[in-house]
Design a protein around this motif. Structure first.
Motif, PDB file in Angstrom:
ATOM      1  N   GLN A  58       0.897  -1.146   0.153  1.00 56.03           N
ATOM      2  CA  GLN A  58       0.018   0.054   0.022  1.00 56.03           C
ATOM      3  C   GLN A  58       0.903   1.297   0.043  1.00 56.03           C
ATOM      4  OE1 GLN A  58      -3.093   0.383   2.873  1.00 56.03           O
ATOM      5  NE2 GLN A  58      -3.551  -1.909   3.022  1.00 56.03           N
ATOM      6  N   GLU A  59       0.251   2.306  -0.360  1.00 53.40           N
ATOM      7  CA  GLU A  59       0.924   3.726  -0.374  1.00 53.40           C
ATOM      8  C   GLU A  59       1.134   4.101   1.205  1.00 53.40           C
ATOM      9  OE1 GLU A  59       0.325   7.856  -2.614  1.00 53.40           O
ATOM     10  OE2 GLU A  59      -1.346   6.754  -1.921  1.00 53.40           O
ATOM     11  N   PHE A  60       2.330   4.667   1.349  1.00 48.32           N
ATOM     12  CA  PHE A  60       2.735   4.973   2.850  1.00 48.32           C
ATOM     13  C   PHE A  60       3.194   6.298   2.969  1.00 48.32           C
ATOM     14  CE2 PHE A  60       5.271   4.250   6.939  1.00 48.32           C
ATOM     15  CZ  PHE A  60       4.023   3.875   7.612  1.00 48.32           C
ATOM     16  N   ARG A  61       2.129   7.171   3.283  1.00 49.35           N
ATOM     17  CA  ARG A  61       2.560   8.650   3.534  1.00 49.35           C
ATOM     18  C   ARG A  61       2.102   9.166   5.021  1.00 49.35           C
ATOM     19  NH1 ARG A  61      -0.748  11.499  -1.048  1.00 49.35           N
ATOM     20  NH2 ARG A  61       0.894  13.303  -0.858  1.00 49.35           N
ATOM     21  N   VAL A  62       3.183   9.024   5.645  1.00 47.65           N
ATOM     22  CA  VAL A  62       2.913   9.253   7.194  1.00 47.65           C
ATOM     23  C   VAL A  62       2.729  10.705   7.691  1.00 47.65           C
ATOM     24  CG1 VAL A  62       4.107   8.490   9.369  1.00 47.65           C
ATOM     25  CG2 VAL A  62       4.005   7.229   7.420  1.00 47.65           C
TER      26      VAL A  62
ATOM     27  N   ASN B 280      -1.934   7.710   7.873  1.00 51.39           N
ATOM     28  CA  ASN B 280      -1.694   7.511   6.554  1.00 51.39           C
ATOM     29  C   ASN B 280      -2.338   8.090   5.415  1.00 51.39           C
ATOM     30  OD1 ASN B 280      -0.292   6.410   4.348  1.00 51.39           O
ATOM     31  ND2 ASN B 280      -0.407   4.139   4.896  1.00 51.39           N
ATOM     32  N   HIS B 281      -1.663   9.280   4.774  1.00 54.58           N
ATOM     33  CA  HIS B 281      -2.376  10.070   3.953  1.00 54.58           C
ATOM     34  C   HIS B 281      -2.315   9.658   2.416  1.00 54.58           C
ATOM     35  CE1 HIS B 281      -3.140  13.360   6.736  1.00 54.58           C
ATOM     36  NE2 HIS B 281      -1.967  13.365   7.124  1.00 54.58           N
ATOM     37  N   GLN B 282      -2.921   8.519   2.420  1.00 53.90           N
ATOM     38  CA  GLN B 282      -2.900   7.778   0.938  1.00 53.90           C
ATOM     39  C   GLN B 282      -3.796   8.585  -0.223  1.00 53.90           C
ATOM     40  OE1 GLN B 282      -4.430   3.704   2.174  1.00 53.90           O
ATOM     41  NE2 GLN B 282      -2.501   2.791   2.454  1.00 53.90           N
ATOM     42  N   ARG B 283      -3.567   8.492  -1.277  1.00 55.50           N
ATOM     43  CA  ARG B 283      -4.151   9.506  -2.160  1.00 55.50           C
ATOM     44  C   ARG B 283      -5.635   8.741  -2.539  1.00 55.50           C
ATOM     45  NH1 ARG B 283       0.999   8.986  -4.169  1.00 55.50           N
ATOM     46  NH2 ARG B 283       1.836  10.971  -4.745  1.00 55.50           N
ATOM     47  N   THR B 284      -5.991   7.558  -2.208  1.00 54.57           N
ATOM     48  CA  THR B 284      -7.221   6.938  -2.397  1.00 54.57           C
ATOM     49  C   THR B 284      -7.987   7.377  -0.780  1.00 54.57           C
ATOM     50  OG1 THR B 284      -6.129   4.814  -1.154  1.00 54.57           O
ATOM     51  CG2 THR B 284      -6.532   5.041  -3.666  1.00 54.57           C
ATOM     52  N   GLY B 285      -7.407   8.053  -0.076  1.00 53.23           N
ATOM     53  CA  GLY B 285      -8.133   8.392   1.160  1.00 53.23           C
ATOM     54  C   GLY B 285      -7.346   8.390   2.247  1.00 53.23           C
ATOM     55  N   ASP B 286      -7.552   9.182   3.421  1.00 54.23           N
ATOM     56  CA  ASP B 286      -6.728   8.954   4.608  1.00 54.23           C
ATOM     57  C   ASP B 286      -7.280   8.060   5.469  1.00 54.23           C
ATOM     58  OD1 ASP B 286      -5.293  11.410   4.221  1.00 54.23           O
ATOM     59  OD2 ASP B 286      -6.929  12.754   5.028  1.00 54.23           O
ATOM     60  N   GLY B 287      -6.339   7.365   6.303  1.00 55.57           N
ATOM     61  CA  GLY B 287      -6.582   6.245   7.145  1.00 55.57           C
ATOM     62  C   GLY B 287      -5.421   6.142   8.153  1.00 55.57           C
ATOM     63  N   ILE B 288      -5.746   5.180   9.087  1.00 57.56           N
ATOM     64  CA  ILE B 288      -4.880   4.887   9.976  1.00 57.56           C
ATOM     65  C   ILE B 288      -4.545   3.436   9.656  1.00 57.56           C
ATOM     66  CG2 ILE B 288      -4.475   4.477  12.559  1.00 57.56           C
ATOM     67  CD1 ILE B 288      -5.059   7.392  11.736  1.00 57.56           C
TER      68      ILE B 288
ATOM     69  N   LYS C  51      -4.041  -3.864   9.574  1.00 56.68           N
ATOM     70  CA  LYS C  51      -5.081  -3.471   8.705  1.00 56.68           C
ATOM     71  C   LYS C  51      -5.036  -2.035   8.675  1.00 56.68           C
ATOM     72  CE  LYS C  51      -8.347  -3.017  12.680  1.00 56.68           C
ATOM     73  NZ  LYS C  51      -9.483  -3.453  13.297  1.00 56.68           N
ATOM     74  N   THR C  52      -5.468  -1.375   7.721  1.00 57.65           N
ATOM     75  CA  THR C  52      -5.680   0.131   7.311  1.00 57.65           C
ATOM     76  C   THR C  52      -7.205   0.453   7.454  1.00 57.65           C
ATOM     77  OG1 THR C  52      -3.654   0.590   6.122  1.00 57.65           O
ATOM     78  CG2 THR C  52      -5.471   2.131   5.949  1.00 57.65           C
ATOM     79  N   VAL C  53      -7.696   1.513   8.254  1.00 61.36           N
ATOM     80  CA  VAL C  53      -8.959   1.765   8.678  1.00 61.36           C
ATOM     81  C   VAL C  53      -9.413   3.233   8.063  1.00 61.36           C
ATOM     82  CG1 VAL C  53      -9.548   0.091  10.478  1.00 61.36           C
ATOM     83  CG2 VAL C  53      -8.653   2.251  11.068  1.00 61.36           C
ATOM     84  N   LYS C  54     -10.511   3.242   7.340  1.00 64.17           N
ATOM     85  CA  LYS C  54     -10.707   4.569   6.985  1.00 64.17           C
ATOM     86  C   LYS C  54     -12.145   4.812   7.256  1.00 64.17           C
ATOM     87  CE  LYS C  54      -7.643   4.538   3.091  1.00 64.17           C
ATOM     88  NZ  LYS C  54      -7.472   4.543   1.540  1.00 64.17           N
ATOM     89  N   SER C  55     -12.730   6.136   7.041  1.00 63.97           N
ATOM     90  CA  SER C  55     -14.111   6.371   7.564  1.00 63.97           C
ATOM     91  C   SER C  55     -14.287   7.813   6.952  1.00 63.97           C
ATOM     92  CB  SER C  55     -14.378   6.425   8.972  1.00 63.97           C
ATOM     93  OG  SER C  55     -15.604   6.833   9.162  1.00 63.97           O
TER      94      SER C  55
ATOM     95  N   ALA D 184      -9.427  14.484   7.881  1.00 62.75           N
ATOM     96  CA  ALA D 184      -8.374  15.601   7.665  1.00 62.75           C
ATOM     97  C   ALA D 184      -7.643  14.964   9.064  1.00 62.75           C
ATOM     98  CB  ALA D 184      -8.737  16.957   8.144  1.00 62.75           C
ATOM     99  N   PRO D 185      -7.238  13.685   9.235  1.00 56.59           N
ATOM    100  CA  PRO D 185      -6.318  13.352  10.575  1.00 56.59           C
ATOM    101  C   PRO D 185      -4.905  13.871  10.472  1.00 56.59           C
ATOM    102  CG  PRO D 185      -6.233  11.770   8.661  1.00 56.59           C
ATOM    103  CD  PRO D 185      -7.200  12.744   8.357  1.00 56.59           C
TER     104      PRO D 185
END
Length: 293
Positions: free
Chosen positions: A27-31, A52-60, A76-80, A85-86
């Motif tokens: 996965q993309e990893f933009r911390v 993790n500021h992925q281009r497909t959406g921010d997540g943890i 896992k990477t969780v999104k919502s 704007a985490p």
């Protein structure tokens, strides 16, 4: 970094479900912000949580690490939609956490307006055992760094646009009740760090906000800006509503480490030192606790 200043690289991996083998993380990893959780029931394992500021959406993104190995294995990477704007995250267990949404706006212009006017539109979200996101607290002026107290009974949040550090008490449903705060003058808090051994709360921040904004805007192309920074030590007073006693630990004119955004304590052979970091720098600064900078 250990007591001997050795920096160890940890490699990101994941489990390939088809081959059941560990492979490099795909996965993309933009911390942005991150936290580490240690469970006394299993002292051999650490849990890492990253904004993790992925281009497909921010997540943890959550990883587990066996102490003594060189790997972080993706869990896992969780999104919502609530996590839009985490900025920072604090782990409450191996699977639950709080995260700050620093602003409500997502467009660049509106975010600048929100910062300039100090709008209290940020909030904190909670991710619980049920795997659901909920709003834990709202109406905060740019909630930035977040950390838990040494006993786990309080949550500290830097509200950069107020500017203040807020103390919350978590309820069983994950909501946060504001029980105290300290408002600063001529100091903008960025991140909060808690030493789990002593309970000390260190807050890193800026002394000249406009110089900090100029540095962040110009740094990639070269800049003469050197935003002055400081580290404050907070000690909770007898009653939460009284806030904190504030002590200046160190300050510098920006030449030590431009745009200092974090500070944490480390004990080296029984002597405390402070590690300083910056989101815009490729190095850290090490200061002996108690020394003048």
């Amino acid at each position: 970094m250990d007591e001997n200043n050795n920096i160890l690289a940890l490699h990101l991996v994941e489990l390939d479900r088809e081959s059941n083998k560990v492979v490099p993380f795909t996965q993309e990893f933009r911390v942005h912000g991150f936290d580490i959780y240690w469970d006394s029931l299993d002292p051999t394992e650490l849990t890492f949580m990253f904004v993790n500021h992925q281009r497909t959406g921010d997540g943890i993104s959550i990883f587990r690490h066996k102490i003594g190995t060189k790997y972080l294995q993706h869990v896992k990477t969780v999104k919502s939609p609530l996590l839009y704007a985490p900025n920072d995250v604090v782990a409450m267990s191996r699977s639950t956490f709080y995260a700050t949404n620093d602003m409500r706006s997502t467009s660049r212009i509106m975010r600048q307006i929100e910062i300039f006017f100090g709008m209290a539109w940020g909030h904190i979200v909670y991710y619980g055992h049920e795997g659901m996101f909920t709003t834990a607290a709202a109406g905060i002026s740019y909630p930035n760094g977040i950390s838990r107290s040494a006993d786990g009974n309080s949550i500290y949040v830097a509200a950069s646009s107020e500017p203040s550090v807020n103390m919350f008490r978590p309820a069983s449903d994950g909501t946060l009740a504001l029980v105290g705060k300290t408002v600063f003058k001529d100091f903008v808090p960025d991140n909060v760090s808690v030493d789990t051994t002593t309970g000390q709360v260190l807050v890193s921040g800026f002394l000249n906000t406009f110089e900090m904004f100029r540095y962040n805007h110009e740094v990639l192309g070269g800049t003469s800006a050197r935003p002055a920074a400081a580290v404050r030590r907070l000690r909770p007073l007898a009653y939460p509503h009284m806030g904190f006693a504030v002590e200046n630990v160190l300050s510098h004119d920006g030449t030590l480490l431009p745009a200092t955004t974090m500070a944490t304590l480390q004990t080296k052979r029984g002597v405390q030192r402070i590690l300083l970091g910056s989101v815009m720098a490729d190095h850290i600064a090490i200061c002996q606790a108690g020394s003048r900078i």
